[in-house]
Design an enzyme around this catalytic site. Sequence first.
Site, mmCIF file in Angstrom:
data_model
loop_
_atom_site.group_PDB
_atom_site.id
_atom_site.type_symbol
_atom_site.label_atom_id
_atom_site.label_comp_id
_atom_site.label_asym_id
_atom_site.label_seq_id
_atom_site.Cartn_x
_atom_site.Cartn_y
_atom_site.Cartn_z
ATOM 1 N N LYS A 282 -31.230 -64.512 28.692
ATOM 2 C CA LYS A 282 -31.189 -63.237 29.407
ATOM 3 C C LYS A 282 -29.841 -63.168 30.101
ATOM 4 O O LYS A 282 -29.551 -63.970 30.985
ATOM 5 C CB LYS A 282 -32.325 -63.120 30.420
ATOM 6 C CG LYS A 282 -32.323 -61.748 31.119
ATOM 7 C CD LYS A 282 -33.520 -61.586 32.034
ATOM 8 C CE LYS A 282 -33.753 -60.157 32.464
ATOM 9 N NZ LYS A 282 -32.628 -59.453 32.997
ATOM 10 N N ARG B 217 -27.389 -47.866 29.378
ATOM 11 C CA ARG B 217 -28.843 -47.681 29.361
ATOM 12 C C ARG B 217 -29.229 -46.336 29.974
ATOM 13 O O ARG B 217 -30.255 -45.781 29.659
ATOM 14 C CB ARG B 217 -29.420 -48.841 30.159
ATOM 15 C CG ARG B 217 -30.866 -48.788 30.336
ATOM 16 C CD ARG B 217 -31.287 -50.076 30.985
ATOM 17 N NE ARG B 217 -32.479 -49.834 31.743
ATOM 18 C CZ ARG B 217 -33.044 -50.724 32.527
ATOM 19 N NH1 ARG B 217 -32.492 -51.907 32.667
ATOM 20 N NH2 ARG B 217 -34.128 -50.447 33.173
HETATM 21 P P1 ATP Z 1 -33.352 -56.930 35.376
HETATM 22 O O1 ATP Z 1 -32.919 -56.509 36.747
HETATM 23 O O2 ATP Z 1 -34.242 -58.125 35.349
HETATM 24 O O3 ATP Z 1 -32.211 -57.034 34.391
HETATM 25 P P2 ATP Z 1 -34.026 -54.355 34.461
HETATM 26 O O4 ATP Z 1 -34.969 -53.493 35.198
HETATM 27 O O5 ATP Z 1 -32.575 -54.053 34.538
HETATM 28 O O6 ATP Z 1 -34.312 -55.831 34.863
HETATM 29 P P3 ATP Z 1 -35.672 -54.852 32.212
HETATM 30 O O7 ATP Z 1 -35.974 -54.039 31.037
HETATM 31 O O8 ATP Z 1 -36.768 -55.062 33.162
HETATM 32 O O9 ATP Z 1 -34.388 -54.285 32.912
HETATM 33 O O10 ATP Z 1 -35.162 -56.279 31.759
HETATM 34 C C1 ATP Z 1 -34.501 -56.365 30.577
HETATM 35 C C2 ATP Z 1 -33.025 -56.259 30.793
HETATM 36 O O11 ATP Z 1 -32.463 -57.525 30.552
HETATM 37 C C3 ATP Z 1 -32.428 -55.360 29.760
HETATM 38 O O12 ATP Z 1 -32.300 -54.040 30.241
HETATM 39 C C4 ATP Z 1 -31.090 -55.968 29.447
HETATM 40 O O13 ATP Z 1 -30.080 -55.319 30.200
HETATM 41 C C5 ATP Z 1 -31.201 -57.383 29.939
HETATM 42 N N1 ATP Z 1 -31.075 -58.394 28.887
HETATM 43 C C6 ATP Z 1 -30.274 -59.471 28.983
HETATM 44 N N2 ATP Z 1 -30.370 -60.243 27.911
HETATM 45 C C7 ATP Z 1 -31.248 -59.653 27.073
HETATM 46 C C8 ATP Z 1 -31.750 -59.984 25.788
HETATM 47 N N3 ATP Z 1 -31.378 -61.097 25.153
HETATM 48 N N4 ATP Z 1 -32.649 -59.137 25.233
HETATM 49 C C9 ATP Z 1 -33.051 -58.019 25.864
HETATM 50 N N5 ATP Z 1 -32.605 -57.659 27.104
HETATM 51 C C10 ATP Z 1 -31.713 -58.467 27.697
#
Ligand code: ATP
Length: 580
Positions: free
Chosen positions: A255, A274
């Site tokens: 991640k 996004r």
């Molecule tokens: P966070 O603050 O934990 O990043 P978020 O609310 O921005 O969460 P979520 O959809 O909950 O977004 O968590 C997934 C996010 O993690 C994705 O939006 C992406 O930006 C990030 N990410 C990083 N590495 C990966 C990966 N290998 N696959 C998918 N998403 C990833």
Amino acid sequence: MEYTTLVAVYNRLSATDATGEKRAILADVFADAGGALPRLVVLVWGRLGPAYDRPELGVSSSLALEAVCRATGAAKSAVRERWRETGDLGSAAAWAAEHGGQQTLFAESLTVDRVHERLREVATFAGEGSRTRRVDAVAGLVADADPDEACYVVRTVLGHVRVGVGEGLIRDALADAFLDGSDAAVAAIESAYQVTSDYPLVAERAREAGLDGVQALDISLGRPVRAMLAAKAASLDAGLSSAAGPDDRIHCEYKYDGVRVQLHVDDEIRVFTRRLADVTAQFPDVVRAVERGIEGPAILDGEVVGYDPATLGGDAAARAPVPFQELSTRVKRERGVERVAAEVPVVFHAFDYLYNGATLLDRPLADRLDRLESRLTPISPRPAGDPAVAGLELATAARTSADDPDPAAALYRAALETGHEGLVLKDPTAPYTPGRRVGRLLKLKPTMEPLDLVVTRAKYSEGRRSGLLGRLSLACRDEAASEAGDPALREVGRLSTGYTDDELAALTDRLEARVVARDGRAVDLQPGVVLEVEYEEIQRSDAYDSGYALRFPRFLGTRADLGLADVDTLARVEHLYESQ
Ligand code: ATP
């Protein structure tokens, strides 16, 4: 369509708070819109284009104020006063149009097309003299407007029409206007929107081709798809069992903590965030890497991560990612992009493949990734020492199964050791579901370990809890500065949430017994009451003498079993700060 007709719609929408009524008003308007439908769909929403096309008008409220005064002849101070009273420059513009004293000749009445086109044109003004041109353009519209029209022209310019219409309402109204309004119709509009991010398109398709036409809408180059989102995994084991596909297989990836972007690759390459903003101009280095590493047509999903330039060159595992905040400023930057790109090199870590000339959304993840791997030529960041080119790589990954957690645990450790955020666990059989937070994509990050800290000072609350000590200053122990029996304490934050009234009352009793000085509502305490506290993260801060601050601290409980000697140390706070 006359602009006044749209203004009447705005007025009807703002006259009711009932969602059902708003939905009915909008559905009628859409059904009768004729050729104006695509424009109406965005204008009722206060926008000038689809979700991914948000032209930057460059009109601040002070510029709009200037335009209003110029057009209406009203004094700036008087308009400003109305603005201050109502908190709405649109209402102030309506007042100015009515009382400004300018003889309005209504040279040309406003139409929806004219307002829309003129405002989109404003976004194209650049360079010398563009400020004056902006003022002229907005003033030109306001000069031809009646008071109500002036109000909505100004609100539209400022990007907020204040009639309570959001994406959900547009979806429901389109389902009523052109489909049968059922839950299935609403769901079809929603899916089409998630995949196209384009309500004008969905609206026209619904009107012309009904449900089948809406369902046939698909991903295409130039229109970003809503990103698939992750749910949270409570632990590695829990994540592994939820993400596993029917054959128990799991795809695990690092991640990354960077900027999520979608790359649209064709003769032209475009980069979207996004939030669907086009940031192509902000990532020229990524565009250059894509030119070398992948041939269009293609749409890729991934994360752009910044790295410390001193750590590039060797093994990818030795690269140190920079904090997300350092990279995120690039998203909005207009000048000096190349310089910043050279200062903080980035890598695009590709983790999904959505389109290769045909949609891949319904294919299983494993298939999408196999295709991606054979299509993408990895590029190291700064190839041949060229600082203007980013890296392009597949996300670091491992495939395993639910009953064999070791590879996932090893990848998790490696991700954290190399400075990345954690793991993402994915079902290899899952399709790509735009815009949804589904259980087939799980994220796993370490939650910060709670700290045991001692209360050094407190303050009586105001209002409902006025008899209770509410704002509690928390300290850790500085072992290096402590002398035997006399621990040096360093504050790391202030706590004011997480306890019930009863817990706070009990805590107040214990703390009051330790008051050594009072100053108004503030009290100094003989340290001894130890609390267990959780928090979101540790930041560096000058606000406290430890040099650190806990972000969002929450009370977990009183540790009556612990004494001063058990309080967590500054060294531990430092260690946690480094490892987060
Ligand atoms: P966070 O603050 O934990 O990043 P978020 O609310 O921005 O969460 P979520 O959809 O909950 O977004 O968590 C997934 C996010 O993690 C994705 O939006 C992406 O930006 C990030 N990410 C990083 N590495 C990966 C990966 N290998 N696959 C998918 N998403 C990833």
